[in-house]
Design a protein around this motif. Structure first.
Motif, PDB file in Angstrom:
ATOM      1  N   TYR A  46      50.600  51.830  41.928  1.00 15.48           N
ATOM      2  CA  TYR A  46      49.162  51.657  41.798  1.00 15.48           C
ATOM      3  C   TYR A  46      48.560  52.462  40.651  1.00 15.48           C
ATOM      4  CZ  TYR A  46      49.198  49.027  46.136  1.00 15.48           C
ATOM      5  OH  TYR A  46      49.428  48.065  47.094  1.00 15.48           O
ATOM      6  N   THR A 162      44.910  40.962  43.413  1.00 13.63           N
ATOM      7  CA  THR A 162      44.442  41.564  42.160  1.00 13.63           C
ATOM      8  C   THR A 162      42.988  41.195  41.907  1.00 13.63           C
ATOM      9  OG1 THR A 162      45.121  39.658  40.809  1.00 13.63           O
ATOM     10  CG2 THR A 162      46.744  41.429  41.115  1.00 13.63           C
ATOM     11  N   TYR A 163      42.340  42.035  41.108  1.00 11.16           N
ATOM     12  CA  TYR A 163      40.967  41.808  40.655  1.00 11.16           C
ATOM     13  C   TYR A 163      40.900  42.167  39.174  1.00 11.16           C
ATOM     14  CZ  TYR A 163      35.933  42.691  40.038  1.00 11.16           C
ATOM     15  OH  TYR A 163      34.623  42.697  39.584  1.00 11.16           O
ATOM     16  N   GLY A 165      42.913  41.607  36.912  1.00 10.73           N
ATOM     17  CA  GLY A 165      44.212  42.084  36.451  1.00 10.73           C
ATOM     18  C   GLY A 165      44.675  43.400  37.041  1.00 10.73           C
ATOM     19  N   ARG A 166      43.878  43.993  37.913  1.00 15.40           N
ATOM     20  CA  ARG A 166      44.236  45.277  38.516  1.00 15.40           C
ATOM     21  C   ARG A 166      44.600  45.085  39.983  1.00 15.40           C
ATOM     22  NH1 ARG A 166      39.466  48.918  38.259  1.00 15.40           N
ATOM     23  NH2 ARG A 166      38.223  46.990  38.235  1.00 15.40           N
ATOM     24  N   GLN A 167      45.469  45.967  40.482  1.00 20.34           N
ATOM     25  CA  GLN A 167      45.949  45.871  41.850  1.00 20.34           C
ATOM     26  C   GLN A 167      44.859  46.254  42.847  1.00 20.34           C
ATOM     27  OE1 GLN A 167      49.051  45.114  43.352  1.00 20.34           O
ATOM     28  NE2 GLN A 167      49.655  44.276  41.376  1.00 20.34           N
ATOM     29  N   ARG A 286      40.310  36.859  40.214  1.00 17.39           N
ATOM     30  CA  ARG A 286      41.073  37.621  41.210  1.00 17.39           C
ATOM     31  C   ARG A 286      42.105  36.735  41.893  1.00 17.39           C
ATOM     32  NH1 ARG A 286      35.533  38.885  44.160  1.00 17.39           N
ATOM     33  NH2 ARG A 286      34.886  38.319  42.066  1.00 17.39           N
TER      34      ARG A 286
END
Length: 384
Positions: A46, A162-163, A165-167, A286
């Motif tokens: 993360y 994801t949102y 591109g982030r976890q 997302r």
């Protein structure tokens, strides 16, 4: 016919082998070698300053409130639709949960509702990634920054989502994960706190073990360290048995999520033409973890009768999730009309990585028939 369960944990030989290693090690309790390895694995996955493995997500939320200094007299805005653990965590520290309504399309906390609820007593916001759908963190963080509030991400249902591109789990300054049996990665029970600031992680780790830290570490020091209890802590440790299972499960997240996503796609194709059902939609910025697949029934459909018919055919189903503000334990006069409407009309149908094509087709056919059979006269219209 063979039952089709609503949920099913994907645990197998690799997880059993990991448990056998713990048995052989002689340390099955918490904060041992497997727990430390899991925390390092979580922190790396993360990209956070620290990760602390705990007994469950409820414990993670409680510890987050303590580490962020929430206390009596404070207000914390919480998403109304979802399992009410965030509101309970706020109550654990004698603060007041304030319920924010949700968006009708994503079922996640409505940033405008958050903005409208801020008072001089507000100290933070707990957003919920509802049944696996990440909330609108860019907007929420902007609101929080303007008012000097913290944001906690309840990502209990969203492991693998994801949102932008982030976890999910790393979308706010503190994220809380669940590894309950129906989640994307599971050890039966379990949770974690993910913190950007290592000091938050340090606080959480200490409080999660009675306020004295790791007994395993103390036992490996030459000499006789005697811990001192300087503040009230809790027994929220995750056992090394569960940690070993989770280390395997984290490596399988992509595989298991791919299978859940295929089930969701199949449901979309099989149920997409139904006028009496609204299916979940995922915004383009997302991805969904598909912990739960919820359909929204037309107001003229008798949900209880549909559920009874599905269960009579051996098909698991549930009401969806909760509108927290109507739960008697919170005794609030607030209203959240979108959340209340979803609570009255949504239904969860089987969703897990072990579903076969034939089972998905059977669920869809049964749901289509049950919805038509239990629709009030005049609401069928041109439904297929």
């Amino acid at each position: 016919m063979e039952p089709i369960p609503l949920v099913h944990a994907s645990l197998g030989e690799r997880e059993l082998a990991a448990v056998a290693e713990v048995f052989a090690s002689g340390w099955p309790a918490g904060q041992g070698p497997k727990g430390k390895a899991l925390e390092a694995q979580l922190a790396a996955r993360y990209g956070v300053g620290d990760a602390v493995a705990v007994a469950n997500c409820g414990a993670a939320l409680h510890l987050a409130m303590l580490a962020l200094g929430v206390t009596s007299g404070d207000e914390v805005i919480v998403a109304d639709y979802g399992f009410p653990a965030p509101a309970q965590a706020v109550r654990y520290v004698d603060a007041t949960p304030v319920f924010a309504d949700v968006r009708p399309d994503t079922y996640t906390i409505d940033p405008q509702a958050v903005q409208d609820l801020i008072t001089p007593r507000t100290v933070g916001v707990v957003a919920v990634d509802t049944v696996g759908m990440p909330a609108d963190y860019t907007e929420l963080q902007a609101i929080a920054d303007r008012h000097g509030l913290f944001v906690v991400e309840d990502a209990a249902c969203a492991v693998g989502a994801t949102y932008q591109g982030r976890q999910a789990g790393a979308l706010a300054e503190v994220g809380c994960l669940s590894f309950h049996g129906r989640k994307g990665a599971s050890s039966g029970e379990g949770g974690a706190v993910l913190a950007r600031d290592p000091e938050i992680g340090k606080d959480v780790r200490l409080r999660s073990s009675f306020g004295i830290g790791s007994i395993f570490d103390m036992g490996n020091v030459v000499g006789l360290p005697i811990p001192t209890f300087t503040e009230i802590g809790y027994n929220f440790k995750l056992s090394d048995i569960a940690a070993a299972i989770l280390s395997v499960q984290l490596g399988r997240i992509d595989e298991l999520l791919k299978r859940r996503s295929a089930v969701a796609q199949a449901y979309g194709e099989l149920l997409g033409d139904q006028e009496l059902l609204t299916l979940p939609q995922v915004p383009g910025d997302r991805t969904h973890a598909w912990q739960t697949y919820m359909v929204t029934l037309d107001k003229g459909v008798d949900r209880a009768a549909v559920a009874a018919e599905l269960r009579g055919q051996g098909i698991g189903c549930g009401h969806g999730t909760f509108a927290a503000h109507v739960q008697p334990v919170f005794a609030t006069a607030q209203t959240c009309p979108v959340s209340a409407d979803l609570f009255a009309r949504q239904m969860a149908i089987p969703m897990h990585a072990e579903l076969t094509t034939e089972q998905v087709e059977r669920v869809a056919a049964a749901l289509r028939g049950a919805v038509r059979a239990h629709a009030a006269t005049g609401v069928l219209g041109g439904a297929a």
